[in-house]
Design a protein around this motif. Sequence first.
Motif, PDB file in Angstrom:
ATOM      1  N   ILE A 275      47.993 -37.797 -44.691  1.00 16.54           N
ATOM      2  CA  ILE A 275      49.389 -37.476 -44.441  1.00 16.54           C
ATOM      3  C   ILE A 275      50.240 -38.698 -44.787  1.00 16.54           C
ATOM      4  O   ILE A 275      50.066 -39.776 -44.221  1.00 16.54           O
ATOM      5  CB  ILE A 275      49.617 -37.095 -42.967  1.00 16.54           C
ATOM      6  N   ASN A 276      51.137 -38.530 -45.753  1.00 15.93           N
ATOM      7  CA  ASN A 276      52.031 -39.617 -46.141  1.00 15.93           C
ATOM      8  C   ASN A 276      53.346 -39.485 -45.375  1.00 15.93           C
ATOM      9  O   ASN A 276      54.151 -38.599 -45.656  1.00 15.93           O
ATOM     10  CB  ASN A 276      52.279 -39.569 -47.650  1.00 15.93           C
ATOM     11  N   PHE A 277      53.525 -40.331 -44.368  1.00 18.53           N
ATOM     12  CA  PHE A 277      54.735 -40.256 -43.558  1.00 18.53           C
ATOM     13  C   PHE A 277      55.960 -40.550 -44.421  1.00 18.53           C
ATOM     14  O   PHE A 277      55.969 -41.462 -45.234  1.00 18.53           O
ATOM     15  CB  PHE A 277      54.665 -41.261 -42.410  1.00 18.53           C
TER      16      PHE A 277
ATOM     17  N   LYS B  88      45.971 -38.491 -34.877  1.00 16.98           N
ATOM     18  CA  LYS B  88      47.186 -39.193 -34.465  1.00 16.98           C
ATOM     19  C   LYS B  88      48.236 -38.236 -33.898  1.00 16.98           C
ATOM     20  O   LYS B  88      49.146 -38.658 -33.185  1.00 16.98           O
ATOM     21  CB  LYS B  88      47.771 -39.963 -35.650  1.00 16.98           C
ATOM     22  N   ASN B  89      48.108 -36.985 -34.241  1.00 18.20           N
ATOM     23  CA  ASN B  89      49.110 -35.987 -33.874  1.00 18.20           C
ATOM     24  C   ASN B  89      48.383 -34.728 -33.412  1.00 18.20           C
ATOM     25  O   ASN B  89      48.327 -33.728 -34.118  1.00 18.20           O
ATOM     26  CB  ASN B  89      50.000 -35.700 -35.096  1.00 18.20           C
ATOM     27  N   PRO B  90      47.788 -34.750 -32.218  1.00 14.82           N
ATOM     28  CA  PRO B  90      46.917 -33.649 -31.797  1.00 14.82           C
ATOM     29  C   PRO B  90      47.659 -32.334 -31.596  1.00 14.82           C
ATOM     30  O   PRO B  90      48.831 -32.314 -31.216  1.00 14.82           O
ATOM     31  CB  PRO B  90      46.327 -34.159 -30.476  1.00 14.82           C
TER      32      PRO B  90
ATOM     33  N   ILE C 123      58.860 -38.100 -40.996  1.00 17.93           N
ATOM     34  CA  ILE C 123      58.148 -36.830 -41.053  1.00 17.93           C
ATOM     35  C   ILE C 123      56.653 -37.123 -41.030  1.00 17.93           C
ATOM     36  O   ILE C 123      56.161 -37.962 -41.800  1.00 17.93           O
ATOM     37  CB  ILE C 123      58.532 -36.045 -42.319  1.00 17.93           C
ATOM     38  N   VAL C 124      55.907 -36.428 -40.173  1.00 23.49           N
ATOM     39  CA  VAL C 124      54.490 -36.742 -39.972  1.00 23.49           C
ATOM     40  C   VAL C 124      53.592 -35.549 -40.320  1.00 23.49           C
ATOM     41  O   VAL C 124      52.476 -35.436 -39.824  1.00 23.49           O
ATOM     42  CB  VAL C 124      54.228 -37.216 -38.527  1.00 23.49           C
ATOM     43  N   ILE C 125      54.094 -34.651 -41.171  1.00 18.60           N
ATOM     44  CA  ILE C 125      53.292 -33.530 -41.635  1.00 18.60           C
ATOM     45  C   ILE C 125      53.428 -33.434 -43.161  1.00 18.60           C
ATOM     46  O   ILE C 125      54.311 -34.039 -43.741  1.00 18.60           O
ATOM     47  CB  ILE C 125      53.730 -32.188 -40.999  1.00 18.60           C
TER      48      ILE C 125
END
Length: 252
Positions: free
Chosen positions: A66-68, A186-188, A244-246
């Motif tokens: 995932i590229n933030f 990191k983002n459950p 953005i984390v997705i």
Amino acid sequence: MKLTKIGSIGLVVFSLIFQACSALATENQLSVKTDSKANVQGTLNSEIPNSDPVQLPKEQEKPSKINFRDIENSRGLVAISDKRYEKDSRIRIYNQDGSIWYEYTNSGEDSSRLKFDENLLPFRKDADELLLIFDSVSEDDLYYQVVVNEKTGLKKFIRKDDPLFKFGNWEDFTLNCFAVSFDSEKNPMRREINGEIIKDGFQDEFLHPEEIRGEWLKVKWHPDDDREKPATFGWIRWKEDKKIVINFFEKA
């Protein structure tokens, strides 16, 4: 004396035959090398894929990393509308002084759709679909300022009254995507916002965006991608600290 003469004649004939054979062998050898080189070059050329720098992800392409994306300075997205498919529709992007920086006319021919400028590298681009989506960083009464090249950071302008473009926020874009992916370590995934963590059952499924509440995104999936089975829902963060984390899957 006669034997000596006959022997000399024989040697001359043998020498001529040997030279002819050697020349023929050399010619054949060169021909084989040339053909071999041509075949190798043809193979190399056939292995070079025709690809666009910025391709929309497909169903089978699930990125593992995932590229933030930092959107602290982003005001939203300027996307080209469906009017782009109309024949003679004209895409125009402007310099700060109002002169045209880039112009493209849809002639209605399929081949013309593959000729986007190589320096035009916005947030999303698909030459086959004539798709362009720009990150907008500022605006005034007449123009949106947009990033036209994500690699260099080059910014240009699109007129607000241009019917070929429309403005939308990141929330709209996210909810209109076919699916999303995320880093479950990191983002459950959670059953509710800040609720119980869901550890499995979603890893190999397509996660379809359903609802946004602040920084949280509700997603749904069907086990084994079987629409006949009841959907399962969960919550993940779609952004955090103005990042953005997705990852997005715009199309199926």
